[in-house]
Scaffold this motif. Sequence first.
Motif, PDB file in Angstrom:
ATOM      1  N   GLU A  37       0.827  -1.206   0.000  1.00 36.56           N
ATOM      2  CA  GLU A  37       0.000   0.000   0.000  1.00 36.56           C
ATOM      3  C   GLU A  37       0.871   1.271   0.000  1.00 36.56           C
ATOM      4  O   GLU A  37       1.872   1.359   0.716  1.00 36.56           O
ATOM      5  N   ALA A  38       0.474   2.252  -0.807  1.00 36.86           N
ATOM      6  CA  ALA A  38       1.319   3.424  -1.057  1.00 36.86           C
ATOM      7  C   ALA A  38       1.610   4.226   0.215  1.00 36.86           C
ATOM      8  O   ALA A  38       2.740   4.708   0.404  1.00 36.86           O
ATOM      9  N   ASP A  39       0.628   4.380   1.083  1.00 36.61           N
ATOM     10  CA  ASP A  39       0.860   5.154   2.309  1.00 36.61           C
ATOM     11  C   ASP A  39       1.888   4.458   3.195  1.00 36.61           C
ATOM     12  O   ASP A  39       2.743   5.108   3.811  1.00 36.61           O
ATOM     13  N   TRP A  40       1.798   3.139   3.271  1.00 34.04           N
ATOM     14  CA  TRP A  40       2.765   2.383   4.070  1.00 34.04           C
ATOM     15  C   TRP A  40       4.171   2.556   3.489  1.00 34.04           C
ATOM     16  O   TRP A  40       5.153   2.765   4.219  1.00 34.04           O
ATOM     17  N   ARG A  94       5.332   5.040   1.716  1.00 35.30           N
ATOM     18  CA  ARG A  94       5.813   6.402   1.930  1.00 35.30           C
ATOM     19  C   ARG A  94       6.342   6.566   3.361  1.00 35.30           C
ATOM     20  O   ARG A  94       7.397   7.153   3.589  1.00 35.30           O
ATOM     21  N   GLU A  95       5.640   6.000   4.302  1.00 29.67           N
ATOM     22  CA  GLU A  95       6.003   6.154   5.706  1.00 29.67           C
ATOM     23  C   GLU A  95       7.255   5.366   6.079  1.00 29.67           C
ATOM     24  O   GLU A  95       8.088   5.822   6.868  1.00 29.67           O
ATOM     25  N   ASN A  96       7.405   4.192   5.494  1.00 24.58           N
ATOM     26  CA  ASN A  96       8.460   3.282   5.962  1.00 24.58           C
ATOM     27  C   ASN A  96       9.648   3.154   5.027  1.00 24.58           C
ATOM     28  O   ASN A  96      10.630   2.474   5.367  1.00 24.58           O
ATOM     29  N   GLU A  97       9.582   3.797   3.892  1.00 24.28           N
ATOM     30  CA  GLU A  97      10.690   3.669   2.925  1.00 24.28           C
ATOM     31  C   GLU A  97      12.040   4.053   3.531  1.00 24.28           C
ATOM     32  O   GLU A  97      13.053   3.366   3.290  1.00 24.28           O
TER      33      GLU A  97
END
Length: 244
Positions: free
Chosen positions: A86-89, A91-94
């Motif tokens: 999922e894109a939000d995940w 973005r947050e964890n990259e």
Amino acid sequence: MRARGYSPFECSSANDALLDRVVADSGPGTVAVFDLDGCVFDTRPRQVRIFRELAAQRGWRQLCAVREEHFLDWSLARTMLNAGIEADWVRENEPTVRGWWNRCFFSSEYVMFDHAMPGAAELCRRVWATGAHLVYLTGRDVSMAPGTESSLRSFGFPYNAVRSTLLVKPSVDLDDTEFKAGALDSIASLGRTTVYLDNEPANVNLYAQRYPDAFVVFVETDHSPREDEPAPSIPWLRSFWRTG
Ligand SMILES: [Mg+2]
């Protein structure tokens, strides 16, 4: 045009002809230069391992979805998105994933998870058998040399023999292309460079300029996000795998 990503078993008669030319242009007194990462070695198994270990450590099950076919370039965010995360995940964890990836990927221990590209060791043995000197020229730094030497031996590349040399960066901070430019003189001392294979556009362009008569080949796997593209005269090799 950008490389399309790894396709290690894609073969054709045109690809066979490029592999035959690599051997035909080698011989006594010549030097054949092979890059390692993304050239004769497939780094994707190393990277899948890195993702799986982080998944286990953090309990981040979604990272287990990352498989070899999701690595199309050097963007870890894009790789995770390709795996359906999922894109939000992402973005947050990259940043955390990138930090872990950096610590593992550039280590002697983890390079041993790489697989040789199918057919690459056989090609190197054929080149070596002509009497040519083989140079493995890599952006890996000196701390990664022990694992690299172990990999070369275990996959059957000519190494630890006469006419075989591994050149690694003296420090991790040195730019890969600058290092490869600086290595030109020491390679020239080994013989006449007639063959050069690499998956980085800036590197094939560098060697094609320095050795206009050499057979310089762009290996189409993945490469850095730099804007360079291989010069139009440089052929693209899809894999080391032969039609038969
Ligand atoms: Mg490379």
